[in-house]
Design a protein around this motif. Structure first.
Motif, PDB file in Angstrom:
ATOM      1  N   GLU A   1       0.988  -1.110  -0.053  1.00 34.26           N
ATOM      2  CA  GLU A   1       0.003   0.050   0.059  1.00 34.26           C
ATOM      3  C   GLU A   1       0.888   1.164  -0.029  1.00 34.26           C
ATOM      4  O   GLU A   1       0.662   2.324  -0.561  1.00 34.26           O
ATOM      5  CB  GLU A   1      -0.619  -0.106   1.106  1.00 34.26           C
ATOM      6  CG  GLU A   1      -2.079  -1.052   1.348  1.00 34.26           C
ATOM      7  CD  GLU A   1      -2.781  -1.132   2.535  1.00 34.26           C
ATOM      8  OE1 GLU A   1      -2.513  -0.339   3.478  1.00 34.26           O
ATOM      9  OE2 GLU A   1      -3.739  -1.874   2.399  1.00 34.26           O
TER      10      GLU A   1
ATOM     11  N   TRP B   1      -6.915   7.111  -8.792  1.00 28.14           N
ATOM     12  CA  TRP B   1      -6.684   7.310  -7.316  1.00 28.14           C
ATOM     13  C   TRP B   1      -8.104   7.958  -6.741  1.00 28.14           C
ATOM     14  O   TRP B   1      -8.192   9.081  -6.712  1.00 28.14           O
ATOM     15  CB  TRP B   1      -5.533   8.402  -7.223  1.00 28.14           C
ATOM     16  CG  TRP B   1      -4.855   8.524  -5.843  1.00 28.14           C
ATOM     17  CD1 TRP B   1      -5.277   7.819  -4.875  1.00 28.14           C
ATOM     18  CD2 TRP B   1      -3.864   9.390  -5.333  1.00 28.14           C
ATOM     19  NE1 TRP B   1      -4.365   8.104  -3.818  1.00 28.14           N
ATOM     20  CE2 TRP B   1      -3.570   9.193  -4.287  1.00 28.14           C
ATOM     21  CE3 TRP B   1      -3.026  10.382  -6.205  1.00 28.14           C
ATOM     22  CZ2 TRP B   1      -2.706   9.794  -3.538  1.00 28.14           C
ATOM     23  CZ3 TRP B   1      -2.172  11.101  -5.715  1.00 28.14           C
ATOM     24  CH2 TRP B   1      -1.821  10.891  -4.212  1.00 28.14           C
ATOM     25  N   GLU B   2      -8.787   7.010  -6.353  1.00 23.79           N
ATOM     26  CA  GLU B   2     -10.109   7.367  -5.680  1.00 23.79           C
ATOM     27  C   GLU B   2      -9.998   8.320  -4.513  1.00 23.79           C
ATOM     28  O   GLU B   2     -10.700   9.313  -4.450  1.00 23.79           O
ATOM     29  CB  GLU B   2     -10.712   6.264  -5.356  1.00 23.79           C
ATOM     30  CG  GLU B   2     -12.258   6.574  -4.899  1.00 23.79           C
ATOM     31  CD  GLU B   2     -13.196   5.435  -4.790  1.00 23.79           C
ATOM     32  OE1 GLU B   2     -14.586   5.470  -4.307  1.00 23.79           O
ATOM     33  OE2 GLU B   2     -12.810   4.249  -5.072  1.00 23.79           O
ATOM     34  N   ARG B   3      -8.863   8.124  -3.644  1.00 25.94           N
ATOM     35  CA  ARG B   3      -8.784   8.786  -2.494  1.00 25.94           C
ATOM     36  C   ARG B   3      -8.575  10.249  -2.795  1.00 25.94           C
ATOM     37  O   ARG B   3      -9.098  11.431  -2.071  1.00 25.94           O
ATOM     38  CB  ARG B   3      -7.897   8.291  -1.407  1.00 25.94           C
ATOM     39  CG  ARG B   3      -8.417   6.846  -0.849  1.00 25.94           C
ATOM     40  CD  ARG B   3      -7.210   6.418   0.127  1.00 25.94           C
ATOM     41  NE  ARG B   3      -7.050   7.503   1.170  1.00 25.94           N
ATOM     42  CZ  ARG B   3      -6.099   6.964   2.240  1.00 25.94           C
ATOM     43  NH1 ARG B   3      -5.552   6.125   1.984  1.00 25.94           N
ATOM     44  NH2 ARG B   3      -5.948   7.919   2.961  1.00 25.94           N
ATOM     45  N   GLN B   4      -7.878  10.667  -3.848  1.00 25.24           N
ATOM     46  CA  GLN B   4      -7.502  11.788  -4.149  1.00 25.24           C
ATOM     47  C   GLN B   4      -8.028  12.218  -5.470  1.00 25.24           C
ATOM     48  O   GLN B   4      -7.474  13.260  -6.236  1.00 25.24           O
ATOM     49  CB  GLN B   4      -5.933  11.891  -4.259  1.00 25.24           C
ATOM     50  CG  GLN B   4      -5.220  11.772  -2.806  1.00 25.24           C
ATOM     51  CD  GLN B   4      -5.512  12.743  -1.800  1.00 25.24           C
ATOM     52  OE1 GLN B   4      -5.839  13.850  -2.198  1.00 25.24           O
ATOM     53  NE2 GLN B   4      -5.581  12.407  -0.556  1.00 25.24           N
ATOM     54  N   ARG B   5      -9.138  11.723  -6.017  1.00 30.41           N
ATOM     55  CA  ARG B   5      -9.681  12.048  -7.214  1.00 30.41           C
ATOM     56  C   ARG B   5     -10.126  13.651  -7.311  1.00 30.41           C
ATOM     57  O   ARG B   5      -9.819  14.209  -8.332  1.00 30.41           O
ATOM     58  CB  ARG B   5     -10.862  11.272  -7.637  1.00 30.41           C
ATOM     59  CG  ARG B   5     -11.537  11.291  -8.735  1.00 30.41           C
ATOM     60  CD  ARG B   5     -12.750  10.379  -9.018  1.00 30.41           C
ATOM     61  NE  ARG B   5     -11.914   9.117  -9.068  1.00 30.41           N
ATOM     62  CZ  ARG B   5     -12.453   7.808  -8.957  1.00 30.41           C
ATOM     63  NH1 ARG B   5     -13.778   7.868  -8.501  1.00 30.41           N
ATOM     64  NH2 ARG B   5     -11.705   6.784  -9.203  1.00 30.41           N
TER      65      ARG B   5
END
Length: 365
Positions: free
Chosen positions: A136, A176-180
């Motif tokens: 990760e 990058w879903e968390r920082q989309r």
């Protein structure tokens, strides 16, 4: 001795031994779990601290306590019989006792093997957990490197490098879903910077930003992502045959050049053009479909030559033109032309009040 002790004594002793065993197991498990390492956010995986010998000894103690509690319960249950002396045993009985002793030793060996296997399993799980966290961290590091590289490309002097940065940042937002949302905001922020309207290469870069974001959003369903194109400077933008899905803002944006093309675009959700300036020679909303959507042109300014809403389907769509102004524009809608935005908005209201035909292939319910 009272009779009730003979009746309930063995059960009470077995229950007490069970409680003692459970207590010991919980204490041993707490000792094996270990404590949190200084400077780390996650505790060490349970069972990986301490020596293997310590784990074996603890398991042997558990086995001994269990065997002692079981033997004592049986002894009590059988009425505490008097044990024979060593000289009273026959050879067959001695052999049976030897077999029992060997079975006990074998049981202890099995306990040791179980303890070692349990320890090995815990170590394996801990190693897997460490490897997962490391993977990760490596993924996040790679994504951060991609972000830095794409941001650097967006600020490059070369048109080709900037265009590559647009596509790189768009792909990163999709991965990058968390920082989309952050990646989207970087691209939207680029559009708010001023530029030379005669620079065709820069217009292509800005065109690519919007189309890339819209394509990814509609194709991969970016839920909860807001696209803020407020104050964007757009020249000769072509957004035809696109899908606007979600909360999208073009508030105070400026559409310049020869054409601002939204023809055959499908609108869902909420798209706002509040305070936007439509200064292109021709602004086309020809054939747009906005079903159960919201289009807000409040306080917008139309200063081009033609604003085309021909064949637009605005069934069950909330459309606002409050405070909008026009300067010499001709609005085309439903086969007629209107000289002002007020006349066009009134015609649109009458059409909707009369009941537009439903959008083909769409269930109104």
């Amino acid at each position: 001795m009272p009779a009730y002790l003979h009746t309930y004594g063995p059960a009470t002793a077995a229950f007490a031994a069970t409680l003692l065993l459970v207590f010991f197991l919980r204490v041993a498990r707490r000792l094996e779990r270990g404590t949190e390492r200084p400077g780390k956010h996650k505790p060490v995986k349970g069972g990986t601290r301490g020596s293997v010998g310590g784990s074996v000894v603890r398991w042997l103690v558990v086995a001994g306590v269990t065997a002692a509690a079981t033997g004592f319960g049986l002894y009590w249950l059988l009425g505490r019989p008097r044990l024979p002396t060593a000289t009273s045993f026959t050879t067959a009985e001695l052999l049976d006792l030897l077999k029992i002793g060997l079975a006990v030793v074998g049981g202890l060996g099995a306990v040791v093997a179980l303890a070692v296997a349990y320890r090995r399993q815990q170590v394996s799980e801990a190693a897997h957990d460490i490897a997962t966290r490391q993977e990760e961290r490596d993924d996040v590091k790679l994504l951060n490197e991609r972000y830095a590289k794409a941001a650097e490309q967006l600020g490059h002097e070369s048109f080709a490098v900037r265009l590559a940065g647009v596509y790189a940042m768009g792909a990163l937002a999709d991965d990058w879903e968390r920082q989309r949302q952050t990646c989207v905001e970087v691209l939207c922020g680029y559009l708010r910077s001023p530029f030379d309207e005669t620079d065709r290469a820069e217009r292509e870069v800005r065109q690519a930003i919007i189309t890339t974001l819209l394509d990814y959003s509609s194709r991969h369903k970016w839920r909860g992502v807001e696209m803020d194109f407020r104050g964007a400077e757009l020249g000769d933008v072509d957004l035809s045959e696109r899908v606007f899905d979600g909360d999208i803002s073009f508030d105070f944006a400026r559409f310049a050049g020869k054409v601002a093309d939204f023809s055959e675009t499908r609108f869902y959700g909420r798209t706002t053009f509040r305070g936007a300036s439509f200064a292109a020679d021709r602004t086309s909303f020809w054939g747009v479909t906005a079903f159960r959507a919201e289009l807000d042109f409040s306080a917008a300014t139309f200063s081009g030559e033609v604003v085309d809403f021909s064949r637009a389907t605005l069934t069950r769509t909330a459309t606002w033109f409050e405070g909008a102004e026009s300067d010499g524009c001709v609005f085309e809608y439903d086969g007629d032309s209107y000289a002002t935005v007020e006349e066009f908005a009134e015609a649109l209201r009458r059409k909707k009040d009369a009941g537009n035909p439903e959008v083909p292939g769409v269930d109104p319910d």
